[in-house]
Design a protein around this motif. Structure first.
Motif, short mmCIF file in Angstrom:
data_model
loop_
_atom_site.label_atom_id
_atom_site.label_comp_id
_atom_site.label_asym_id
_atom_site.label_seq_id
_atom_site.Cartn_x
_atom_site.Cartn_y
_atom_site.Cartn_z
N LEU A 106 -8.17 -7.33 4.39
CA LEU A 106 -7.40 -6.13 4.74
C LEU A 106 -6.89 -5.41 3.50
O LEU A 106 -6.97 -4.19 3.40
CB LEU A 106 -6.23 -6.50 5.65
CG LEU A 106 -6.63 -6.98 7.05
CD1 LEU A 106 -5.40 -7.50 7.80
CD2 LEU A 106 -7.32 -5.89 7.82
N ARG A 107 -6.37 -6.17 2.57
CA ARG A 107 -5.83 -5.58 1.34
C ARG A 107 -6.91 -4.78 0.61
O ARG A 107 -6.69 -3.66 0.17
CB ARG A 107 -5.26 -6.70 0.45
CG ARG A 107 -4.45 -6.24 -0.72
CD ARG A 107 -3.71 -7.38 -1.42
NE ARG A 107 -4.45 -8.63 -1.54
CZ ARG A 107 -4.16 -9.76 -0.89
NH1 ARG A 107 -3.15 -9.82 -0.07
NH2 ARG A 107 -4.88 -10.84 -1.08
N ASN A 108 -8.10 -5.36 0.51
CA ASN A 108 -9.19 -4.68 -0.20
C ASN A 108 -9.63 -3.42 0.53
O ASN A 108 -9.79 -2.37 -0.09
CB ASN A 108 -10.36 -5.64 -0.41
CG ASN A 108 -11.42 -5.03 -1.28
OD1 ASN A 108 -12.29 -4.31 -0.81
ND2 ASN A 108 -11.34 -5.32 -2.58
N MET A 114 -5.96 -11.59 4.89
CA MET A 114 -5.11 -10.66 4.13
C MET A 114 -5.88 -10.07 2.95
O MET A 114 -5.71 -8.89 2.63
CB MET A 114 -3.85 -11.36 3.65
CG MET A 114 -2.91 -11.74 4.80
SD MET A 114 -2.49 -10.36 5.88
CE MET A 114 -1.51 -9.36 4.77
N THR A 115 -6.73 -10.87 2.30
CA THR A 115 -7.55 -10.35 1.19
C THR A 115 -8.50 -9.27 1.69
O THR A 115 -8.67 -8.23 1.04
CB THR A 115 -8.32 -11.50 0.51
OG1 THR A 115 -7.38 -12.42 -0.03
CG2 THR A 115 -9.24 -10.99 -0.59
N ILE A 125 -8.04 -1.56 2.74
CA ILE A 125 -7.02 -0.51 2.79
C ILE A 125 -6.82 0.10 1.41
O ILE A 125 -6.73 1.33 1.27
CB ILE A 125 -5.70 -1.06 3.37
CG1 ILE A 125 -5.91 -1.47 4.83
CG2 ILE A 125 -4.59 -0.01 3.25
CD1 ILE A 125 -4.78 -2.28 5.43
N SER A 126 -6.78 -0.73 0.37
CA SER A 126 -6.58 -0.17 -0.97
C SER A 126 -7.78 0.70 -1.38
O SER A 126 -7.61 1.75 -2.01
CB SER A 126 -6.31 -1.26 -2.01
OG SER A 126 -7.43 -2.09 -2.19
N ASN A 181 1.12 3.23 -3.42
CA ASN A 181 -0.09 3.99 -3.78
C ASN A 181 -0.32 5.15 -2.82
O ASN A 181 -0.72 6.24 -3.23
CB ASN A 181 -1.32 3.08 -3.80
CG ASN A 181 -1.34 2.18 -5.01
OD1 ASN A 181 -0.67 2.44 -6.00
ND2 ASN A 181 -2.11 1.12 -4.94
N PHE A 230 0.82 -1.20 0.00
CA PHE A 230 0.00 0.00 0.00
C PHE A 230 0.85 1.26 0.00
O PHE A 230 0.38 2.32 -0.36
CB PHE A 230 -0.92 0.02 1.22
CG PHE A 230 -1.73 -1.22 1.34
CD1 PHE A 230 -2.70 -1.51 0.40
CD2 PHE A 230 -1.52 -2.12 2.36
CE1 PHE A 230 -3.46 -2.66 0.49
CE2 PHE A 230 -2.27 -3.27 2.45
CZ PHE A 230 -3.24 -3.53 1.52
N CYS A 256 -14.98 -9.67 0.22
CA CYS A 256 -14.68 -9.45 1.64
C CYS A 256 -15.83 -9.93 2.51
O CYS A 256 -15.61 -10.62 3.51
CB CYS A 256 -14.44 -7.96 1.91
SG CYS A 256 -12.86 -7.34 1.37
#
Length: 135
Positions: free
Chosen positions: A33-35, A30-31, A37-38, A4, A1, A105
């Motif tokens: 959180l990644r989604n 992790m998927t 946060i992005s 970006n 992250f 999610c």
């Protein structure tokens, strides 16, 4: 992250309680959180901020992603997790978005017997909170 966030000059803040232990599928978590946060970075204006927190509350862990971005209308917020609704919306710098990441999610959170809530107001940012049981 970080790449970006740096590109948009968005400040990332993370805080957590030290004694949190969560039994969860690591790839799914992790998927999620990644989604979240992005998305927060995507919908935050240049020089904004995103805050990620994790804390225990009773028998659950609360993970929140808060941004000071563009926020959402109540109509958009109500359609976020519905597969039959189109929630496509460009980010603040024309980043693409389909809305499918949030549906994924929700599926992963449901598989952990958790829930996700959203607080948002147009022009005032958003808070996505994931509530997961310890076991």
């Amino acid at each position: 992250f970080r790449i970006n966030a740096e590109r948009k000059e968005v400040k990332l803040n993370f805080s957590k309680q030290d004694d949190i232990i969560l039994k969860a599928d690591e790839a799914m978590l992790m998927t999620i959180l990644r989604n979240l946060i992005s998305n927060a970075i995507k919908f935050t204006n240049r020089k904004g901020s995103v805050k990620i927190t994790a804390e225990k509350s009773g028998k659950v862990v609360l993970i929140s992603v808060t941004d000071d971005g563009i926020g959402m209308s109540s109509e958009l917020r109500n359609d976020l997790f519905k597969i039959d609704k189109k929630v496509r919306r460009e980010g603040t710098e024309e980043e693409p978005s389909t809305g499918l990441g949030l549906i994924l999610c929700k599926e992963f959170i449901d598989k952990h017997n958790g829930k996700i809530t959203v607080e948002s107001e147009e022009g005032n940012g958003s808070v996505f909170t994931v509530c997961l049981p310890f076991n």
